[in-house]
Design an enzyme around this catalytic site. Structure first.
Site, PDB file in Angstrom:
ATOM      1  N   ARG A 190       0.841  -1.205   0.000  1.00  0.00           N
ATOM      2  CA  ARG A 190       0.000   0.000   0.000  1.00  0.00           C
ATOM      3  C   ARG A 190       0.879   1.259   0.000  1.00  0.00           C
ATOM      4  O   ARG A 190       0.583   2.229  -0.690  1.00  0.00           O
ATOM      5  CB  ARG A 190      -0.919  -0.018   1.227  1.00  0.00           C
ATOM      6  CG  ARG A 190      -1.731   1.255   1.384  1.00  0.00           C
ATOM      7  CD  ARG A 190      -2.673   1.148   2.577  1.00  0.00           C
ATOM      8  NE  ARG A 190      -3.420   2.355   2.815  1.00  0.00           N
ATOM      9  CZ  ARG A 190      -4.258   2.528   3.835  1.00  0.00           C
ATOM     10  NH1 ARG A 190      -4.457   1.544   4.695  1.00  0.00           N
ATOM     11  NH2 ARG A 190      -4.905   3.648   3.997  1.00  0.00           N
ATOM     12  N   ASN A 224     -10.417  -4.234  -0.570  1.00  0.00           N
ATOM     13  CA  ASN A 224     -10.417  -3.153  -1.560  1.00  0.00           C
ATOM     14  C   ASN A 224      -9.587  -3.506  -2.781  1.00  0.00           C
ATOM     15  O   ASN A 224      -8.717  -4.346  -2.691  1.00  0.00           O
ATOM     16  CB  ASN A 224      -9.828  -1.888  -0.913  1.00  0.00           C
ATOM     17  CG  ASN A 224     -10.903  -1.088  -0.221  1.00  0.00           C
ATOM     18  OD1 ASN A 224     -12.026  -1.027  -0.692  1.00  0.00           O
ATOM     19  ND2 ASN A 224     -10.543  -0.455   0.898  1.00  0.00           N
ATOM     20  N   CYS A 283     -18.765  -1.919   1.995  1.00  0.00           N
ATOM     21  CA  CYS A 283     -17.915  -0.795   2.340  1.00  0.00           C
ATOM     22  C   CYS A 283     -18.557  -0.034   3.491  1.00  0.00           C
ATOM     23  O   CYS A 283     -19.780  -0.024   3.632  1.00  0.00           O
ATOM     24  CB  CYS A 283     -17.788   0.121   1.128  1.00  0.00           C
ATOM     25  SG  CYS A 283     -16.730   1.529   1.444  1.00  0.00           S
ATOM     26  N   HIS A 333     -16.719   3.845  -3.281  1.00  0.00           N
ATOM     27  CA  HIS A 333     -15.871   5.040  -3.111  1.00  0.00           C
ATOM     28  C   HIS A 333     -16.203   6.099  -4.160  1.00  0.00           C
ATOM     29  O   HIS A 333     -15.384   6.972  -4.462  1.00  0.00           O
ATOM     30  CB  HIS A 333     -14.372   4.667  -3.122  1.00  0.00           C
ATOM     31  CG  HIS A 333     -13.962   3.934  -1.874  1.00  0.00           C
ATOM     32  ND1 HIS A 333     -12.668   3.574  -1.593  1.00  0.00           N
ATOM     33  CD2 HIS A 333     -14.694   3.491  -0.806  1.00  0.00           C
ATOM     34  CE1 HIS A 333     -12.624   2.956  -0.419  1.00  0.00           C
ATOM     35  NE2 HIS A 333     -13.842   2.883   0.071  1.00  0.00           N
ATOM     36  N   TYR A 382     -14.590  10.293  -0.548  1.00  0.00           N
ATOM     37  CA  TYR A 382     -13.618   9.997  -1.609  1.00  0.00           C
ATOM     38  C   TYR A 382     -13.773  10.900  -2.834  1.00  0.00           C
ATOM     39  O   TYR A 382     -12.852  10.997  -3.652  1.00  0.00           O
ATOM     40  CB  TYR A 382     -13.718   8.529  -2.041  1.00  0.00           C
ATOM     41  CG  TYR A 382     -13.050   7.599  -1.064  1.00  0.00           C
ATOM     42  CD1 TYR A 382     -11.719   7.242  -1.213  1.00  0.00           C
ATOM     43  CD2 TYR A 382     -13.744   7.095   0.034  1.00  0.00           C
ATOM     44  CE1 TYR A 382     -11.097   6.401  -0.304  1.00  0.00           C
ATOM     45  CE2 TYR A 382     -13.123   6.263   0.946  1.00  0.00           C
ATOM     46  CZ  TYR A 382     -11.799   5.916   0.774  1.00  0.00           C
ATOM     47  OH  TYR A 382     -11.176   5.092   1.674  1.00  0.00           O
TER      48      TYR A 382
HETATM   49  C1  G6P Z   1     -12.322   3.813   4.676  1.00  0.00           C
HETATM   50  C2  G6P Z   1     -12.697   3.035   3.463  1.00  0.00           C
HETATM   51  C3  G6P Z   1     -12.138   1.669   3.468  1.00  0.00           C
HETATM   52  C4  G6P Z   1     -10.659   1.732   3.721  1.00  0.00           C
HETATM   53  C5  G6P Z   1     -10.375   2.487   4.994  1.00  0.00           C
HETATM   54  C6  G6P Z   1      -8.892   2.730   5.153  1.00  0.00           C
HETATM   55  O1  G6P Z   1     -13.034   3.400   5.728  1.00  0.00           O
HETATM   56  O2  G6P Z   1     -14.059   2.970   3.273  1.00  0.00           O
HETATM   57  O3  G6P Z   1     -12.392   1.078   2.241  1.00  0.00           O
HETATM   58  O4  G6P Z   1     -10.127   0.444   3.806  1.00  0.00           O
HETATM   59  O5  G6P Z   1     -10.974   3.730   4.988  1.00  0.00           O
HETATM   60  O6  G6P Z   1      -8.610   3.052   6.470  1.00  0.00           O
HETATM   61  P1  G6P Z   1      -7.119   3.086   6.987  1.00  0.00           P
HETATM   62  O7  G6P Z   1      -7.195   3.329   8.434  1.00  0.00           O
HETATM   63  O8  G6P Z   1      -6.503   1.754   6.620  1.00  0.00           O
HETATM   64  O9  G6P Z   1      -6.460   4.189   6.225  1.00  0.00           O
END
Ligand code: G6P
Length: 438
Positions: free
Chosen positions: A96, A150, A172, A202, A257
């Protein structure tokens, strides 16, 4: 299902697992889970043992007869499952971080589910999901696959297009997060708020808002366009305010988003600033995870620690457990999920995945048709859908030109030449997790 429900969670070593466990504990009466299998890969074994230990303590504390199994053997776990939830990350947070950092060098947003990062997360994830489905066809052909991994929209699209598996739902927390945020702003219980959701994962809009059954959209838009009010976001997305006149003209509520698309330059600057100071979101989350796993190891901890709320996935367990509960109990309530469009949004192909309000029945989600999206939102949604489809094809075929096409048609990528440069660097950086391209 008199035997009790068997749940299998792939990516069970995730720091989010205590959320899910809490959700099953809270709903035990209507959703009698008898077995919870947490599955991970050898690299995740240590985390699996730590989080699994906490899961067992939470269930013991609640005094419930839910048996927790920890395993690295996915096939053993899948046998006769009723629900399979997926929440894994191919290449872990290191991958990531690359998705987030590499595009920045080319002046492009680096985000885990949008732009080049979203493309690469899809390329890594889709083959694995299709592999899981092959196992499910053999070992638990009647199970529901509830996918959290995701990019959830692109993954659902790939399952619908490249497998015969139809019991799949992409899930989601963005819609539930929006609903909770709006309820909090209005100072009311969430049950009093209803939102007509439609779009893609998103990329979902609240087309209308109701309070106690009365249309409230204009009043809410007036509220968030007033000076001091936030227009709503989540932990992982910086809360930049919308231009009031833009939102008034849009006449719909964008999701957090959408800032990547309607505020591309400002979001890019924010990402650059973060990358140069605190780190990209993945790097921040890596630190957070360290803290969380230290807490999880504490044998006296028997509840989900509040620190988990610093992650972007708030209400994730509510979304997952409510969905499973509604399928199991045939509740026929309304929940926004990713499912086959089937004509619910006119300008999206019938056989594509959309994220939309659905009636949740024992036979799965039945999308509530909206006619079409408002003209101002339609083009962007269609463009992202085209991107997701081409990206899914690239993930399955491993074809370089198809991947370049996906990268270039993504609205966050400014040119074919830059697309190629980013693609080449990312293919090299992620090659370990992209066997289909080698
Ligand atoms: C949001 C999105 C998710 C994503 C998450 C990331 O909730 O809807 O799809 O995985 O944020 O959160 P993080 O704490 O990993 O940045």
């Amino acid at each position: 299902m008199t035997k009790g429900i068997k749940i299998v969670t792939i990516g069970g070593g995730s720091s989010y697992t205590p959320e899910l466990v809490e959700g099953f504990i809270k709903r035990y009466e209507s959703l009698p889970v008898s077995e919870l299998w947490l599955v991970d890969i050898p690299e995740g074994e240590e985390k699996l043992n730590i989080v699994g230990g906490l899961a067992k303590r939470m269930i013991k504390e609640a005094g419930l007869p839910i048996k927790v199994h920890l395993t690295l053997n996915r096939r053993e776990a899948l046998k006769d499952a009723d629900f399979v939830t997926t929440q894994f990350r191919v290449g872990l947070l290191e991958a990531r971080a690359k998705d987030e950092r590499i595009p920045l060098k080319y002046g492009v947003i680096g985000q885990e589910t949008n732009g080049p990062g979203g493309l690469f997360k899809g390329l890594r994830t889709i083959p694995v999901i299709l592999d899981i489905i092959r196992d499910m066809e053999e070992l638990c052909p009647n199970a529901w696959l509830i996918n959290f991994t995701n990019p959830a929209g692109m993954v659902t699209e790939a399952v619908l297009r490249y497998s015969n598996w139809r019991k799949v739902i992409g899930l989601c927390n963005v819609p539930v997060g929006m609903k909770m945020g709006i309820a909090a702003q209005l100072g009311v219980e969430p049950e009093r708020v209803h939102i007509d959701f439609a779009g893609l994962n998103h990329m979902i809009y609240g087309l209308d808002i109701y309070l106690d059954g009365e249309l409230y959209t204009d009043k809410y838009i007036n509220l968030i366009t007033s000076e001091d009010e936030s227009s709503g976001t989540m932990q992982n997305i910086v809360d930049l305010k919308w231009e009031p006149e833009f939102i008034k003209a849009l006449k719909a509520i964008p999701c957090p988003y959408h800032r990547y698309y309607y505020k591309t330059d400002e979001m890019f600057d924010e990402e650059m600033k973060a990358a140069e100071t605190v780190g990209t979101r993945a790097e921040v989350v890596q630190k957070l995870e360290k803290e969380l796993f230290e807490l999880y190891q504490d044998e006296s901890l028997t509840i989900k620690p509040p620190q988990l709320e610093k992650r972007g996935g708030a209400y994730y367990s509510d979304a997952a457990c409510n969905l499973i509960d509604s399928i199991y109990n045939d509740r026929k309530d309304i929940q926004p999920v990713n499912t086959m469009n089937n004509g619910a949004i006119a300008s999206i192909p019938n056989d594509s995945a959309v994220e939309i309000n659905c009636v949740i029945t024992k036979d799965g989600p039945k999308p509530i048709a909206i006619g079409d999206l408002p003209v101002a939102t339609r083009g962007l949604v269609q463009q992202i859908k085209s991107f997701e489809r081409v990206a899914a094809e690239a993930a399955v075929t491993g074809d370089y030109q198809t991947a370049l096409l996906a990268m270039t048609i993504n609205p966050l990528v400014p040119s074919d030449t830059i697309a190629k440069e980013i693609l080449d660097e990312m293919l090299e950086a992620h090659k370990e997790h992209l066997p289909q391209f080698n």
